[in-house]
Scaffold this active site. Structure first.
Site, PDB file in Angstrom:
ATOM      1  N   HIS A 298     -59.342   8.574  -1.383  1.00 40.32           N
ATOM      2  CA  HIS A 298     -59.151   9.375  -0.166  1.00 40.32           C
ATOM      3  C   HIS A 298     -58.003  10.355  -0.421  1.00 40.32           C
ATOM      4  O   HIS A 298     -56.997   9.990  -1.009  1.00 40.32           O
ATOM      5  CB  HIS A 298     -58.863   8.475   1.045  1.00 40.32           C
ATOM      6  CG  HIS A 298     -57.595   7.686   0.935  1.00 40.32           C
ATOM      7  ND1 HIS A 298     -57.532   6.324   1.081  1.00 40.32           N
ATOM      8  CD2 HIS A 298     -56.307   8.064   0.686  1.00 40.32           C
ATOM      9  CE1 HIS A 298     -56.290   5.903   0.933  1.00 40.32           C
ATOM     10  NE2 HIS A 298     -55.527   6.931   0.694  1.00 40.32           N
TER      11      HIS A 298
ATOM     12  N   HIS B 148     -51.133   5.318   6.602  1.00 39.50           N
ATOM     13  CA  HIS B 148     -50.115   6.189   6.002  1.00 39.50           C
ATOM     14  C   HIS B 148     -49.038   6.546   7.025  1.00 39.50           C
ATOM     15  O   HIS B 148     -48.743   7.721   7.257  1.00 39.50           O
ATOM     16  CB  HIS B 148     -50.754   7.454   5.450  1.00 39.50           C
ATOM     17  CG  HIS B 148     -51.697   7.238   4.296  1.00 39.50           C
ATOM     18  ND1 HIS B 148     -52.948   6.703   4.441  1.00 39.50           N
ATOM     19  CD2 HIS B 148     -51.557   7.469   2.966  1.00 39.50           C
ATOM     20  CE1 HIS B 148     -53.548   6.631   3.249  1.00 39.50           C
ATOM     21  NE2 HIS B 148     -52.729   7.087   2.344  1.00 39.50           N
TER      22      HIS B 148
ATOM     23  N   HIS C 189     -52.739   7.680  -9.059  1.00 46.44           N
ATOM     24  CA  HIS C 189     -51.990   8.845  -8.604  1.00 46.44           C
ATOM     25  C   HIS C 189     -50.586   8.453  -8.199  1.00 46.44           C
ATOM     26  O   HIS C 189     -50.326   7.315  -7.837  1.00 46.44           O
ATOM     27  CB  HIS C 189     -52.687   9.628  -7.488  1.00 46.44           C
ATOM     28  CG  HIS C 189     -52.940   8.926  -6.174  1.00 46.44           C
ATOM     29  ND1 HIS C 189     -53.700   7.796  -6.034  1.00 46.44           N
ATOM     30  CD2 HIS C 189     -52.542   9.247  -4.910  1.00 46.44           C
ATOM     31  CE1 HIS C 189     -53.776   7.463  -4.750  1.00 46.44           C
ATOM     32  NE2 HIS C 189     -53.072   8.321  -4.058  1.00 46.44           N
TER      33      HIS C 189
ATOM     34  N   GLU D 246     -53.185   1.822  -4.180  1.00 46.62           N
ATOM     35  CA  GLU D 246     -54.243   1.781  -3.153  1.00 46.62           C
ATOM     36  C   GLU D 246     -55.527   1.150  -3.683  1.00 46.62           C
ATOM     37  O   GLU D 246     -56.409   0.789  -2.891  1.00 46.62           O
ATOM     38  CB  GLU D 246     -54.552   3.196  -2.652  1.00 46.62           C
ATOM     39  CG  GLU D 246     -53.414   3.798  -1.840  1.00 46.62           C
ATOM     40  CD  GLU D 246     -53.654   5.252  -1.468  1.00 46.62           C
ATOM     41  OE1 GLU D 246     -52.966   5.748  -0.568  1.00 46.62           O
ATOM     42  OE2 GLU D 246     -54.533   5.910  -2.088  1.00 46.62           O
TER      43      GLU D 246
END
Ligand code: DHB
Ligand code: FE
Length: 284
Positions: free
Chosen positions: A12, A59, A192, A239
């Site tokens: 995402h 988040h 990431h 994640e």
């Protein structure tokens, strides 16, 4: 008995919402990413799920650093879109399924997974954008049960714990007397890192090995602790814990329906998989 008909795992990234809003699906930068999704849509049209257990991380929207549940679950009648604002202007709320949510909560707590129960929950890019990628007309054909995993603030749950949560979700679904067809979707990852000295870090070798393990060796990543995962996948690459929950909800033997991997989308290595139980295990 309700059954889990498969799992979708996808990255995402908020910029996906902006690309959808601007119609950039065929733009050279975006095309290799968006081209991953038509097979997912065809598979969804084929398996016709009624319910989506949607595993992601919040988040900073529902939970901030002052109050951070390790695991949380929704039990609301619907879930408003609260994508951070640089995405799709009007996304309809996701319909919930309070009765099945409460069944999952009862079952999971009895199974010693003490989730925070949320009778109101807003969903950010991590939930809304994967839904919009699955159903671009945004007419949601599934009822949604959001599950939130803390991938943000130490200490994080271990990969092994997340995998076991997925197993417990599968037990809970199978104990539900309805005949719902359930898909589990885990969003986030793959490698990431958005900040710090290694901002921009991507580890393709690890990502491809991880995706292979999802198909062939689902407990492979359970050997890694949080620090290992941060080192291998980056501070936000953790994640992938959401993928571990989704994978834990499937049996050992799965068929890979589809996979896609593309670097980069924004700062993220974008992975996508569709897995289903070996056919013999799914009721027709
Ligand atoms: C990006 C990736 C994420 O997982 C996220 O939550 C926000 C931004 C990115 O690569 O831009
Ligand atoms: Fe994220």
């Amino acid at each position: 008995m309700a059954s889990i008909v498969g799992a979708i795992t996808t990255s995402h990234v908020p910029a996906i919402g902006r690309a959808i809003e601007k119609g950039l699906q065929d733009d050279p930068y975006w095309k290799p990413f968006f081209d991953g999704f038509p097979p997912v849509r065809r598979w969804l049209a084929d398996v016709r799920p009624d319910v989506m257990v949607l595993v992601s991380n919040d988040h900073g929207l529902n939970f901030f650093l002052d109050k951070m549940p390790t695991f949380a679950i929704g039990a609301a009648p619907d879930y408003p879109n609260a994508d951070e604002g640089w995405g799709i202007a009007r996304l309809p709320p996701l319909p919930g399924d309070p009765a099945l949510s409460w069944h999952l909560i009862e079952s999971l707590v009895a199974d010693e997974f003490d989730l925070t129960t949320c009778q109101e929950m807003f969903l950010d890019h991590a939930s809304m954008l994967p839904m919009a990628l699955c159903w671009p007309d945004m007419r949601w054909p599934v009822r949604v049960i959001p599950v939130s995993v803390n991938t943000v603030q130490a200490p994080l749950p271990s990969a092994a714990r997340c995998y076991r949560l997925g197993q417990a979700i599968a037990r809970a679904v199978q104990a539900w007397p309805g005949d719902e067809r359930v898909v589990v979707m885990g969003t986030g990852g793959l490698s990431h890192q958005l900040d710090g000295e290694r901002a921009g870090f991507i580890n393709k070798d690890f990502d491809l090995r991880f995706m292979d393990s999802m198909r062939t060796d689902p407990r492979w990543a359970t050997a890694f602790g949080t620090v290992d995962l941060v080192r291998l996948a980056g501070t936000q690459g953790v994640e992938l814990l959401n993928w571990m929950v989704a994978r834990g909800a499937l049996p050992d033997a799965v068929r890979q329906v589809h996979a896609n991997y593309h670097i980069p989308i924004s700062n993220t290595a974008a992975g996508l998989m569709v897995l289903e139980p070996e056919r013999s295990q799914v009721p027709a």
